[in-house]
Design a protein around this motif. Structure first.
Motif, mmCIF file in Angstrom:
data_model
loop_
_atom_site.group_PDB
_atom_site.id
_atom_site.type_symbol
_atom_site.label_atom_id
_atom_site.label_comp_id
_atom_site.label_asym_id
_atom_site.label_seq_id
_atom_site.Cartn_x
_atom_site.Cartn_y
_atom_site.Cartn_z
ATOM 1 N N ARG A 311 -0.497 -2.847 -8.885
ATOM 2 C CA ARG A 311 -0.834 -3.482 -7.606
ATOM 3 C C ARG A 311 0.337 -4.286 -7.075
ATOM 4 N N GLY A 312 1.060 -4.936 -7.970
ATOM 5 C CA GLY A 312 2.225 -5.683 -7.530
ATOM 6 C C GLY A 312 3.267 -4.784 -6.896
ATOM 7 N N LEU A 313 3.477 -3.628 -7.482
ATOM 8 C CA LEU A 313 4.449 -2.687 -6.940
ATOM 9 C C LEU A 313 4.012 -2.145 -5.581
ATOM 10 N N THR A 314 2.715 -1.904 -5.416
ATOM 11 C CA THR A 314 2.227 -1.334 -4.158
ATOM 12 C C THR A 314 2.053 -2.378 -3.065
ATOM 13 N N THR A 315 2.228 -3.639 -3.398
ATOM 14 C CA THR A 315 2.123 -4.681 -2.371
ATOM 15 C C THR A 315 3.454 -5.384 -2.145
ATOM 16 N N SER A 316 4.525 -4.867 -2.711
ATOM 17 C CA SER A 316 5.846 -5.464 -2.490
ATOM 18 C C SER A 316 6.170 -5.447 -0.997
ATOM 19 N N ALA A 317 6.712 -6.543 -0.529
ATOM 20 C CA ALA A 317 6.982 -6.681 0.905
ATOM 21 C C ALA A 317 8.446 -6.441 1.252
ATOM 22 N N LEU A 319 12.498 -4.680 -0.388
ATOM 23 C CA LEU A 319 13.170 -3.927 -1.434
ATOM 24 C C LEU A 319 13.508 -4.827 -2.619
ATOM 25 N N ALA A 320 13.898 -6.069 -2.336
ATOM 26 C CA ALA A 320 14.241 -6.991 -3.421
ATOM 27 C C ALA A 320 13.026 -7.267 -4.301
ATOM 28 N N GLU A 321 11.879 -7.470 -3.671
ATOM 29 C CA GLU A 321 10.648 -7.720 -4.437
ATOM 30 C C GLU A 321 10.268 -6.484 -5.241
ATOM 31 N N LEU A 322 10.399 -5.308 -4.644
ATOM 32 C CA LEU A 322 10.090 -4.077 -5.357
ATOM 33 C C LEU A 322 11.020 -3.906 -6.558
ATOM 34 N N ARG A 323 12.318 -4.115 -6.362
ATOM 35 C CA ARG A 323 13.272 -3.968 -7.466
ATOM 36 C C ARG A 323 12.980 -4.966 -8.581
ATOM 37 N N ASP A 324 12.626 -6.191 -8.200
ATOM 38 C CA ASP A 324 12.327 -7.211 -9.194
ATOM 39 C C ASP A 324 11.147 -6.789 -10.062
ATOM 40 N N ARG A 325 10.131 -6.236 -9.437
ATOM 41 C CA ARG A 325 8.951 -5.810 -10.187
ATOM 42 C C ARG A 325 9.236 -4.562 -11.014
ATOM 43 N N LEU A 326 10.077 -3.681 -10.511
ATOM 44 C CA LEU A 326 10.474 -2.514 -11.304
ATOM 45 C C LEU A 326 11.292 -2.941 -12.514
ATOM 46 N N ASP A 327 12.114 -3.986 -12.354
ATOM 47 C CA ASP A 327 12.908 -4.494 -13.476
ATOM 48 C C ASP A 327 12.019 -5.036 -14.596
ATOM 49 N N GLY A 328 10.798 -5.432 -14.244
ATOM 50 C CA GLY A 328 9.890 -5.994 -15.234
ATOM 51 C C GLY A 328 9.127 -4.967 -16.040
#
Length: 378
Positions: A311-317, A319-328
């Motif tokens: 859900r965090g990945l699909t609600t990223s607002a 690119l930086a937020e998406l990359r941060d969550r992918l890094d996790g």
């Protein structure tokens, strides 16, 4: 029923395609960024999203953006949708005269209600004279560009059209035909009927026949070609979140047993790059992260990733937020067993939405009124 094609590939007009693999047009999916990701993994023919012919000839701004190709794309392949032979012919001529693409595919397979209720897509081959007129107009307009036809078995089991449509397409100059082994009412549910691909190949021996449906892995493609004798395959939902499938396909059809098995870190890297490419392509980071949301579940299929993380990945607002969550993510998590298999919509429909009286006369050549009104613009 024959074997896998040899290294001569499949010839579509003057275009030689090896391996004999085509990326199916998918709305909102097969824009240039995804095509580039797939092409980097392995060769083939990579088709654009479906383009509405009326919107194209009217030079609709959204449509003109959709037909852009990446600088490195060769062969450039475009799929056209239309129900009026005159408009389809004009669109094909525009593509040829203005050098917009190198190959034209005609959509007679889309089962979406907004298309079939206007008599288009998988509903149209039932009107055999109209179908023939559209193919004839496209071939004439395209000049030296090859024109291919993609279709389904028919509207339902009581209204099967693929054998007659395949013969008509060949007679009118189509360079190849592709068959999705489902009817329109099946939508994407049930199991694809590969036997129908074999029957079409027998009925249309003079041009290549490509098979489509339930190709979830490279081994499925090899099996389809061996079982049906078809000349190549069209891959749709099987490559969702799996651009490396095209590398697997090239290896498998060349007799190489090697298969890509990226770990979760490699998958996450591809996801981040995909989203960044969408942002560059659209010129909008917001549009890119929103569009990318539907890809998240496809990329992560089979991996052990919790619901909160997804859900965090699909609600990223951003690119930086998406990359941060992918890094996790757990980057060392290996490729999971059973990662292949159905992705995307898979339910059947209770009925096919058709224009009033559509089934009354298969020889009626009248163009449905306002046929493209609600899908103009691509």
């Amino acid at each position: 029923m024959g074997g896998v094609a040899d290294n001569s590939g499949v010839r579509i007009g003057a275009i030689e395609v090896w391996p004999p693999v085509v990326l199916a047009p998918m709305a909102g999916i097969t824009s240039a960024p995804f095509r580039v990701l797939c092409r980097e993994q392995g060769p083939g023919l990579f088709v654009s999203e479906m383009i509405t012919t009326r919107a194209l000839v009217e030079r609709n701004a959204k449509t003109l953006r959709m037909i852009r190709f990446d600088r490195g794309e060769r062969t450039r392949s475009i799929q056209l949708y239309g129900v009026d032979p005159e408009v389809v012919g004009r669109a094909a001529r525009m593509v040829a005269d203005e050098g917009l693409a190198d190959h034209i595919d005609l959509n007679f397979g889309c089962p979406a209600p907004k298309v079939t209720r206007r008599g288009g897509g998988s509903a149209l081959p039932y009107k055999r004279r109209l179908f023939r007129a559209i193919v004839r107009a496209a071939v004439a307009g395209a000049g030296e560009l090859p024109v291919t036809v993609k279709m389904r078995k028919g509207i339902d089991d009581d209204h099967l059209t693929y054998l007659a449509a395949g013969r008509a397409a060949a007679e009118e100059g189509a360079s190849a035909v592709a068959l999705h082994g489902r009817t329109a009412v099946q939508h994407y549910g049930g199991v694809a009927d590969w036997e129908s691909v074999a029957r079409l190949k027998e009925a249309v021996p003079d041009i290549p026949v490509l098979g489509n449906g339930d190709i979830w892995s490279a081994d499925d493609a090899v099996r389809m070609m061996k079982e049906t004798g078809c000349d190549g395959v069209v891959v749709g939902r099987g490559c969702l979140g799996r651009p490396w499938l095209f590398g697997d396909l090239a290896r498998a059809l060349d007799g190489d047993p090697g298969r890509a098995r990226p770990n979760l870190g490699e998958v996450a890297g591809t996801m981040a790059r995909h989203a960044a490419m969408l942002a560059e392509w659209h010129g909008s980071e917001t549009q890119a992260v929103m569009e990318f949301r539907k890809h998240v579940g496809w990329y992560l299929k089979g991996f052990e990733v919790g619901g909160d993380v997804r859900r965090g990945l699909t609600t990223s607002a951003s690119l930086a937020e998406l990359r941060d969550r992918l890094d996790g993510l757990d980057h060392v998590q290996p490729w999971p067993d059973g990662a292949e298999g159905p992705r995307g919509k898979s339910s059947e429909r209770s009925h096919v939405h058709l224009p009033d009286g559509w089934l009354d006369d298969a020889d009626d050549c009248a163009v449905p009124g306002m046929a493209e009104l609600d899908i103009s613009g691509g």
